[in-house]
Design a protein around this motif. Structure first.
Motif, PDB file in Angstrom:
ATOM      1  N   LEU A 232      76.361 -49.952  86.650  1.00 25.46           N
ATOM      2  CA  LEU A 232      76.189 -50.906  85.727  1.00 25.46           C
ATOM      3  C   LEU A 232      75.352 -50.739  84.148  1.00 25.46           C
ATOM      4  CD1 LEU A 232      76.678 -53.791  84.698  1.00 25.46           C
ATOM      5  CD2 LEU A 232      74.590 -55.034  86.571  1.00 25.46           C
ATOM      6  N   ARG A 233      74.199 -49.794  84.406  1.00 28.64           N
ATOM      7  CA  ARG A 233      73.231 -49.328  83.781  1.00 28.64           C
ATOM      8  C   ARG A 233      74.867 -48.089  82.376  1.00 28.64           C
ATOM      9  NH1 ARG A 233      68.231 -47.114  87.084  1.00 28.64           N
ATOM     10  NH2 ARG A 233      67.207 -49.040  86.768  1.00 28.64           N
TER      11      ARG A 233
ATOM     12  N   LEU B 153      75.249 -57.867  87.794  1.00 32.55           N
ATOM     13  CA  LEU B 153      75.211 -58.193  86.517  1.00 32.55           C
ATOM     14  C   LEU B 153      74.448 -59.843  86.310  1.00 32.55           C
ATOM     15  CD1 LEU B 153      74.287 -57.950  83.771  1.00 32.55           C
ATOM     16  CD2 LEU B 153      76.271 -58.175  82.743  1.00 32.55           C
ATOM     17  N   VAL B 154      75.809 -60.930  87.104  1.00 34.82           N
ATOM     18  CA  VAL B 154      74.951 -62.089  86.932  1.00 34.82           C
ATOM     19  C   VAL B 154      74.051 -62.359  87.579  1.00 34.82           C
ATOM     20  CG1 VAL B 154      75.877 -64.157  88.229  1.00 34.82           C
ATOM     21  CG2 VAL B 154      77.615 -62.529  86.414  1.00 34.82           C
ATOM     22  N   TYR B 155      73.969 -61.723  89.346  1.00 30.90           N
ATOM     23  CA  TYR B 155      72.455 -61.948  90.141  1.00 30.90           C
ATOM     24  C   TYR B 155      71.367 -61.915  89.156  1.00 30.90           C
ATOM     25  CZ  TYR B 155      69.815 -61.646  94.713  1.00 30.90           C
ATOM     26  OH  TYR B 155      68.660 -62.493  94.994  1.00 30.90           O
TER      27      TYR B 155
ATOM     28  N   LEU C 202      80.872 -66.852  82.871  1.00 35.61           N
ATOM     29  CA  LEU C 202      81.064 -66.994  84.557  1.00 35.61           C
ATOM     30  C   LEU C 202      83.027 -67.246  84.855  1.00 35.61           C
ATOM     31  CD1 LEU C 202      77.551 -68.417  85.715  1.00 35.61           C
ATOM     32  CD2 LEU C 202      78.148 -66.224  85.485  1.00 35.61           C
ATOM     33  N   GLN C 203      83.283 -68.191  83.699  1.00 32.06           N
ATOM     34  CA  GLN C 203      84.220 -68.805  84.945  1.00 32.06           C
ATOM     35  C   GLN C 203      85.290 -68.007  84.355  1.00 32.06           C
ATOM     36  OE1 GLN C 203      85.719 -72.563  82.359  1.00 32.06           O
ATOM     37  NE2 GLN C 203      87.443 -72.766  83.098  1.00 32.06           N
ATOM     38  N   ASN C 204      85.580 -67.199  83.290  1.00 34.33           N
ATOM     39  CA  ASN C 204      87.353 -66.017  82.990  1.00 34.33           C
ATOM     40  C   ASN C 204      86.227 -64.489  83.860  1.00 34.33           C
ATOM     41  OD1 ASN C 204      88.550 -67.744  81.767  1.00 34.33           O
ATOM     42  ND2 ASN C 204      87.019 -68.153  80.122  1.00 34.33           N
ATOM     43  N   HIS C 205      84.881 -64.560  83.662  1.00 34.30           N
ATOM     44  CA  HIS C 205      84.586 -63.299  84.161  1.00 34.30           C
ATOM     45  C   HIS C 205      84.789 -62.177  83.190  1.00 34.30           C
ATOM     46  CE1 HIS C 205      84.639 -63.874  88.927  1.00 34.30           C
ATOM     47  NE2 HIS C 205      84.181 -65.130  88.415  1.00 34.30           N
ATOM     48  N   ILE C 206      83.830 -62.050  82.473  1.00 30.68           N
ATOM     49  CA  ILE C 206      84.074 -61.425  81.166  1.00 30.68           C
ATOM     50  C   ILE C 206      82.614 -61.321  80.569  1.00 30.68           C
ATOM     51  CG2 ILE C 206      85.058 -61.025  78.259  1.00 30.68           C
ATOM     52  CD1 ILE C 206      87.225 -63.101  79.346  1.00 30.68           C
ATOM     53  N   THR C 207      81.992 -60.059  80.124  1.00 29.93           N
ATOM     54  CA  THR C 207      81.075 -60.058  79.302  1.00 29.93           C
ATOM     55  C   THR C 207      81.009 -59.352  78.606  1.00 29.93           C
ATOM     56  OG1 THR C 207      80.035 -59.806  81.756  1.00 29.93           O
ATOM     57  CG2 THR C 207      78.488 -58.711  80.380  1.00 29.93           C
ATOM     58  N   ARG C 208      80.080 -59.599  77.240  1.00 33.57           N
ATOM     59  CA  ARG C 208      80.889 -58.849  76.152  1.00 33.57           C
ATOM     60  C   ARG C 208      79.080 -58.650  74.950  1.00 33.57           C
ATOM     61  NH1 ARG C 208      84.307 -63.603  75.726  1.00 33.57           N
ATOM     62  NH2 ARG C 208      86.819 -62.993  75.363  1.00 33.57           N
ATOM     63  N   ARG C 209      79.533 -58.166  74.365  1.00 31.00           N
ATOM     64  CA  ARG C 209      78.034 -57.366  73.538  1.00 31.00           C
ATOM     65  C   ARG C 209      78.887 -57.472  71.585  1.00 31.00           C
ATOM     66  NH1 ARG C 209      77.159 -52.612  75.023  1.00 31.00           N
ATOM     67  NH2 ARG C 209      74.726 -53.276  76.473  1.00 31.00           N
ATOM     68  N   GLY C 210      78.125 -58.888  71.158  1.00 32.41           N
ATOM     69  CA  GLY C 210      78.907 -59.335  70.448  1.00 32.41           C
ATOM     70  C   GLY C 210      80.988 -59.476  70.543  1.00 32.41           C
ATOM     71  N   GLU C 211      81.343 -58.939  69.881  1.00 29.12           N
ATOM     72  CA  GLU C 211      82.678 -59.434  69.542  1.00 29.12           C
ATOM     73  C   GLU C 211      82.986 -57.633  70.382  1.00 29.12           C
ATOM     74  OE1 GLU C 211      82.776 -62.211  67.983  1.00 29.12           O
ATOM     75  OE2 GLU C 211      84.062 -61.722  68.644  1.00 29.12           O
ATOM     76  N   GLU C 212      82.091 -57.272  71.405  1.00 30.47           N
ATOM     77  CA  GLU C 212      82.959 -56.203  72.422  1.00 30.47           C
ATOM     78  C   GLU C 212      83.223 -56.341  74.026  1.00 30.47           C
ATOM     79  OE1 GLU C 212      80.169 -52.841  72.258  1.00 30.47           O
ATOM     80  OE2 GLU C 212      81.174 -51.470  73.958  1.00 30.47           O
ATOM     81  N   THR C 213      83.784 -56.175  74.640  1.00 32.17           N
ATOM     82  CA  THR C 213      83.925 -56.492  75.438  1.00 32.17           C
ATOM     83  C   THR C 213      84.280 -55.596  76.912  1.00 32.17           C
ATOM     84  OG1 THR C 213      85.830 -58.347  75.882  1.00 32.17           O
ATOM     85  CG2 THR C 213      86.050 -57.144  77.788  1.00 32.17           C
ATOM     86  N   ILE C 214      82.724 -55.796  77.380  1.00 29.97           N
ATOM     87  CA  ILE C 214      82.502 -54.631  78.507  1.00 29.97           C
ATOM     88  C   ILE C 214      83.452 -54.645  79.968  1.00 29.97           C
ATOM     89  CG2 ILE C 214      80.178 -53.088  80.124  1.00 29.97           C
ATOM     90  CD1 ILE C 214      78.816 -54.665  77.892  1.00 29.97           C
ATOM     91  N   PRO C 215      84.597 -54.276  79.854  1.00 30.79           N
ATOM     92  CA  PRO C 215      84.984 -53.938  81.429  1.00 30.79           C
ATOM     93  C   PRO C 215      84.195 -53.400  82.697  1.00 30.79           C
ATOM     94  CG  PRO C 215      85.714 -51.554  80.484  1.00 30.79           C
ATOM     95  CD  PRO C 215      84.171 -52.334  79.010  1.00 30.79           C
ATOM     96  N   LEU C 216      84.094 -54.657  83.183  1.00 28.77           N
ATOM     97  CA  LEU C 216      82.964 -54.875  84.950  1.00 28.77           C
ATOM     98  C   LEU C 216      84.575 -54.607  85.691  1.00 28.77           C
ATOM     99  CD1 LEU C 216      79.923 -56.292  83.703  1.00 28.77           C
ATOM    100  CD2 LEU C 216      80.399 -54.010  83.733  1.00 28.77           C
ATOM    101  N   THR C 217      83.771 -54.138  87.062  1.00 26.09           N
ATOM    102  CA  THR C 217      85.129 -54.152  88.428  1.00 26.09           C
ATOM    103  C   THR C 217      84.172 -55.814  88.753  1.00 26.09           C
ATOM    104  OG1 THR C 217      83.280 -52.827  89.359  1.00 26.09           O
ATOM    105  CG2 THR C 217      85.057 -52.183  88.626  1.00 26.09           C
TER     106      THR C 217
END
Length: 226
Positions: A198-199, A159-161, A137-152
């Motif tokens: 998002l999906r 997603l957070v909601y 939440l602090q850095n606005h980064i979403t990951r699956r394992g080591e993979e970063t998922i680029p989100l606007t």
């Protein structure tokens, strides 16, 4: 499990603390509404138990305020009120469950355990986890394992909601009001397009998705803890 009790009946409050400690819960107790709100936001609680009628600020107002401040734990409302309209008011304000006084402690403990399974995230206000996702939440980064998922930024907010409300059906109006806030010109079509994007970025399909469509109403985040 860490629990906050907000109850101004000293006899009942002391008894609740005693009984919960027997169940090996970590418990704090406050006796007024303002303290309850402030303590809940600062204490990393898994479950907050609110009496409806508290001095200073009532339970419904506290519940609504906590949700507006992104408190993601469970809220259980205790009250002598048993009418349907009162129950609806409490749940609409963000409470997850409702018990009418007097109550049996065995039922209270069962409700607490159920709430913890349905709503519990490891209480870290900087990180959310769901399925194989880690959301910083602090850095606005979403990951699956080591993979970063680029989100606007908007996709990230959406997603957070969802992740903060697992197993809860969210109406389209609720989603727009929370994610887009004052941007009243946002349409259902726009919001639905963001859900679709998002999906896609999460690698989900409409039929196999963490985001379930609730036909005619909205969406639900399906979490493996629910």
């Amino acid at each position: 499990m860490k629990i906050l009790i907000a109850e101004d009946d000293r006899r009942l409050g002391k008894l609740m603390v005693k009984m919960m400690k027997r169940e090996q819960f970590t418990v704090d107790w406050v006796e007024d509404g303002v303290s309850a709100r402030d303590q809940a936001l600062s204490g990393d609680y898994d479950v907050v138990i609110l009496d409806w009628m508290l001095p200073g600020m009532d339970g419904v107002t506290i519940s609504r305020s906590l949700r507006e401040e992104d408190y993601s734990g469970a809220i259980l409302m205790l009250t002598a009120r048993g009418e349907l309209d009162d129950r609806v008011s409490g749940l609409d304000a963000g409470a997850d469950d409702y018990m009418v006084k007097p109550f049996a402690f065995e039922e209270l403990f069962a409700r607490i355990r159920s709430l913890s399974r349905r709503n519990f995230f490891p209480v870290d206000h900087n990180v959310l986890k769901s399925h194989d996702l880690t959301i910083d939440l602090q850095n606005h980064i979403t990951r699956r394992g080591e993979e970063t998922i680029p989100l606007t930024p908007r996709e990230f907010q959406l997603l957070v909601y969802f992740v903060k409300n697992p197993g809860r059906t969210l109406s389209k109006d609720q989603i727009i009001a929370r994610v887009w806030e004052e941007e009243s010109d946002v349409t259902f079509n726009t919001m639905e397009a963001f859900v679709k994007l998002l999906r896609k970025k999460l690698g989900q399909t409409k039929r196999n998705s963490y985001i379930k469509t609730v036909r005619g109403f909205g969406y639900m985040w399906v979490d493996d803890h629910v």
